[in-house]
Design an enzyme around this catalytic site. Sequence first.
Site, PDB file in Angstrom:
ATOM      1  N   GLY A   1       5.837   4.168   9.746  1.00 14.01           N
ATOM      2  CA  GLY A   1       6.307   5.341   9.923  1.00 14.01           C
ATOM      3  C   GLY A   1       7.331   5.712   8.699  1.00 14.01           C
ATOM      4  O   GLY A   1       7.184   5.237   7.348  1.00 14.01           O
ATOM      5  N   GLY A   2       8.849   5.989   8.872  1.00 19.67           N
ATOM      6  CA  GLY A   2       9.148   6.733   8.067  1.00 19.67           C
ATOM      7  C   GLY A   2       9.907   4.530   7.436  1.00 19.67           C
ATOM      8  O   GLY A   2      10.634   5.679   6.345  1.00 19.67           O
TER       9      GLY A   2
ATOM     10  N   GLY B   1     -14.486   7.936 -23.692  1.00 22.52           N
ATOM     11  CA  GLY B   1     -13.287   8.391 -22.718  1.00 22.52           C
ATOM     12  C   GLY B   1     -12.003   7.387 -23.296  1.00 22.52           C
ATOM     13  O   GLY B   1     -11.502   8.447 -23.468  1.00 22.52           O
ATOM     14  N   ALA B   2     -12.407   6.214 -23.151  1.00 28.48           N
ATOM     15  CA  ALA B   2     -11.319   5.082 -22.830  1.00 28.48           C
ATOM     16  C   ALA B   2     -10.963   5.212 -24.503  1.00 28.48           C
ATOM     17  O   ALA B   2      -9.557   5.102 -24.218  1.00 28.48           O
ATOM     18  CB  ALA B   2     -12.514   4.332 -22.372  1.00 28.48           C
TER      19      ALA B   2
HETATM   20  C1  HXC Z   1      12.788   2.622  19.184  1.00 26.98           C
HETATM   21  C2  HXC Z   1      11.974  -0.162  18.593  1.00 26.98           C
HETATM   22  C3  HXC Z   1      10.639   0.616  17.323  1.00 26.98           C
HETATM   23  C4  HXC Z   1      11.499   2.180  17.789  1.00 26.98           C
HETATM   24  C5  HXC Z   1      10.694  -1.381  17.176  1.00 26.98           C
HETATM   25  N1  HXC Z   1      11.440  -0.960  18.766  1.00 26.98           N
HETATM   26  N2  HXC Z   1      10.503  -0.154  17.035  1.00 26.98           N
HETATM   27  N3  HXC Z   1      12.675   0.916  19.479  1.00 26.98           N
HETATM   28  N4  HXC Z   1      12.498   2.939  18.425  1.00 26.98           N
HETATM   29  N5  HXC Z   1       9.914   3.108  16.528  1.00 26.98           N
HETATM   30  C6  HXC Z   1      12.137  -1.939  19.501  1.00 26.98           C
HETATM   31  C7  HXC Z   1      10.977  -2.162  20.618  1.00 26.98           C
HETATM   32  O1  HXC Z   1      10.998  -1.832  21.414  1.00 26.98           O
HETATM   33  C8  HXC Z   1      11.728  -4.168  21.012  1.00 26.98           C
HETATM   34  O2  HXC Z   1      12.726  -3.731  22.023  1.00 26.98           O
HETATM   35  C9  HXC Z   1      12.363  -4.410  19.542  1.00 26.98           C
HETATM   36  O3  HXC Z   1      12.393  -2.831  18.657  1.00 26.98           O
HETATM   37  C10 HXC Z   1      11.177  -4.813  19.121  1.00 26.98           C
HETATM   38  O4  HXC Z   1       9.683  -4.613  18.710  1.00 26.98           O
HETATM   39  P1  HXC Z   1       8.371  -5.121  19.241  1.00 26.98           P
HETATM   40  O5  HXC Z   1       7.190  -4.477  19.207  1.00 26.98           O
HETATM   41  O6  HXC Z   1       8.890  -6.210  20.391  1.00 26.98           O
HETATM   42  O7  HXC Z   1       8.488  -6.345  17.889  1.00 26.98           O
HETATM   43  P2  HXC Z   1       6.995  -6.592  16.959  1.00 26.98           P
HETATM   44  O8  HXC Z   1       5.780  -6.941  17.618  1.00 26.98           O
HETATM   45  O9  HXC Z   1       7.171  -7.146  15.892  1.00 26.98           O
HETATM   46  O10 HXC Z   1       6.042  -5.306  16.556  1.00 26.98           O
HETATM   47  C11 HXC Z   1       6.966  -4.753  15.667  1.00 26.98           C
HETATM   48  C12 HXC Z   1       6.212  -2.948  15.676  1.00 26.98           C
HETATM   49  C13 HXC Z   1       6.326  -2.046  16.950  1.00 26.98           C
HETATM   50  C14 HXC Z   1       4.380  -3.051  14.720  1.00 26.98           C
HETATM   51  C15 HXC Z   1       7.215  -2.143  14.229  1.00 26.98           C
HETATM   52  O11 HXC Z   1       8.019  -2.575  17.378  1.00 26.98           O
HETATM   53  C16 HXC Z   1       6.008  -0.914  17.145  1.00 26.98           C
HETATM   54  O12 HXC Z   1       5.050  -0.467  16.782  1.00 26.98           O
HETATM   55  N6  HXC Z   1       7.648  -0.041  16.942  1.00 26.98           N
HETATM   56  C17 HXC Z   1       6.473   1.816  16.536  1.00 26.98           C
HETATM   57  C18 HXC Z   1       5.681   1.432  15.218  1.00 26.98           C
HETATM   58  C19 HXC Z   1       5.628   3.768  15.528  1.00 26.98           C
HETATM   59  O13 HXC Z   1       4.945   4.332  15.401  1.00 26.98           O
HETATM   60  N7  HXC Z   1       7.131   3.588  15.030  1.00 26.98           N
HETATM   61  C20 HXC Z   1       7.127   5.537  15.076  1.00 26.98           C
HETATM   62  C21 HXC Z   1       7.139   6.117  13.882  1.00 26.98           C
HETATM   63  S1  HXC Z   1       7.619   7.144  13.513  1.00 26.98           S
HETATM   64  P3  HXC Z   1      13.428  -4.688  22.812  1.00 26.98           P
HETATM   65  O14 HXC Z   1      14.607  -3.939  23.248  1.00 26.98           O
HETATM   66  O15 HXC Z   1      12.074  -5.153  23.314  1.00 26.98           O
HETATM   67  O16 HXC Z   1      13.225  -6.147  22.132  1.00 26.98           O
HETATM   68  C22 HXC Z   1       8.615   8.215  12.232  1.00 26.98           C
HETATM   69  C23 HXC Z   1       9.037   9.469  12.260  1.00 26.98           C
HETATM   70  C24 HXC Z   1       9.187   9.699  10.615  1.00 26.98           C
HETATM   71  O17 HXC Z   1       9.031   6.923  11.430  1.00 26.98           O
HETATM   72  C25 HXC Z   1       7.362   9.194   9.637  1.00 26.98           C
HETATM   73  C26 HXC Z   1       7.223  10.130   8.679  1.00 26.98           C
HETATM   74  C27 HXC Z   1       5.732   9.673   8.302  1.00 26.98           C
END
Ligand code: HXC
Length: 512
Positions: free
Chosen positions: A167-168, A402-403
Amino acid sequence: MSIDLTKLEGEGLPEESEVRELVRERARGISIARRRLELLFDEGSMEEIGAEVLHRSVDFGLDKKRLPGDGVITACGTVDGRPVYAFSQDKTVLGGSLGEAHARKIARLQDMALKAGAPFIAINDSGGARIQEGVDALGGYGEIFRRNVASSGVIPQISLIAGPCAGGAVYSPALTDFVGMVDGSSYMFLTGPKVIKTVTFEDITVEELGGGRTHAEGTGVSHFLFEDDRVAIAKIRKLLGYLPSNNREKAPHKPCNQSLDSMAPEFHTVVPSDPRKPYDVRKVIDLVVDQESFFEVHTHWAQNVVVGFARINGDVVGIIANQPLVLAGVLDIDASRKAARFIRTCNAFNVPIVSLVDVPGFLPGRDQEHKGVIDHGAKLLYAYCEATVPKLSVILRKAYGGAYIVMSSKHVGGDINLAWPSAEIAVMGAAGAVEVLNRREIDAAEDPLAKTEELKAAYEEKFLNPDIAASRGYLDAVIEPHETRRKLARYLSVLKNKHEELPWRRNGNLPT
Ligand code: HXC
């Protein structure tokens, strides 16, 4: 000192004063996020900013969790004695996710870096917007993106992707000047595999979706692929040495005691006289620039063009060189995007551009046309025309069609245009030209093969040399290869104070 982290992040809420003490203790402890920053800054120069900031969110049980520094360390310090601002996200704190307080800390640091005219380094290790904080987290990213854009072209911004980022945590890096990834441990995607699985039911690994190789070789999103964190941070320190602190300064000069005159015999053999023979243009670069000063950017992506920083007589230049070793050095969509981006980076930061030209043209074909080579090729043209830093070029061998025009020619604003005697400047190569111009004559000939060869030889004699371009003044000089280093150094020194203004505009409109 070992700290009971469950006291910080678990259910049992300690007294406020106890929390603060624990936060301080943790801040003093060695986390990976902290270690990365310590490696970045000159030893002993790091000062942390906002170590005691805590979030104020109450939803999803966050009111029971005290998150140290809200999951990010923000700091300033020096790199090789020059001020630098940097943050490092802590994956051990809610996955390094970005909440309101976390975002505020980063945005504040961005403001400080911009006001101080100092580089901004982002060490990202984050799952993106903190889901529990909803719109506060989204808004936090908006604040960061806006500052990334305000800083663009003013202070250098460099992003290291140090873990899985989503994401961000990838959009902000995409707005910065350089992105680096670590092979095998860092990943970039807008939405991670778990979310993809729930939306499209697609199974995909993090590596396939957004691993270092995917982005350094395939998409070009990452400029660098490092073997580990330590190398990554050392390379970022080195990269900073090729950049000014801000767009009003020049990159640091590094005294060079290497001679400008080289009679190295390689100068005369490095480019094969047979125009169809490939060679590695990096060998030409190494002969021309200060010893071991070439710092390549986007090494693994669009390898038919080579770009990177180097020094000539101690001054930083940006090198753009067609690479005959890959696809004969032809320009295609990715090569155009890569070179255009690098030219704009150099121009933003007062780095003169040296182009080494050996290019048979733009890659023809349905695939390129249908993917929009017109627009992408135009980006390269746009970047060269727009750049107002000193632009120097040396035609080593082919400069066709062109290049020829695009690659820093006099017609698009080249300040100094040089050519080696082996240069060939024409609309196209002999075989293509004869096919277009003389087909009927060849068909009518008694021996069409012999006729073709005769016509090709006549075309080569007339066009495949630098003479006409030099006589028109489109080339400033035809030089011997071994003179290249000295000539470039001399022209760079007389162009040092070049100043050129483009007409006032709100913004130019880069092709799509
Ligand atoms: C809150 C989060 C989190 C999030 C991860 N965690 N992402 N908590 N908000 N966005 C937490 C998990 O719950 C977990 O907590 C700990 O971080 C580690 O995550 P894991 O999933 O166990 O780690 P890993 O297997 O290494 O995977 C990492 C990851 C995955 C691939 C990044 O966590 C993931 O897919 N997260 C969501 C990504 C996503 O879609 N984010 C939203 C983006 S939208 P615990 O307590 O279990 O340890 C955005 C808005 C702006 O960002 C975008 C503009 C384009």
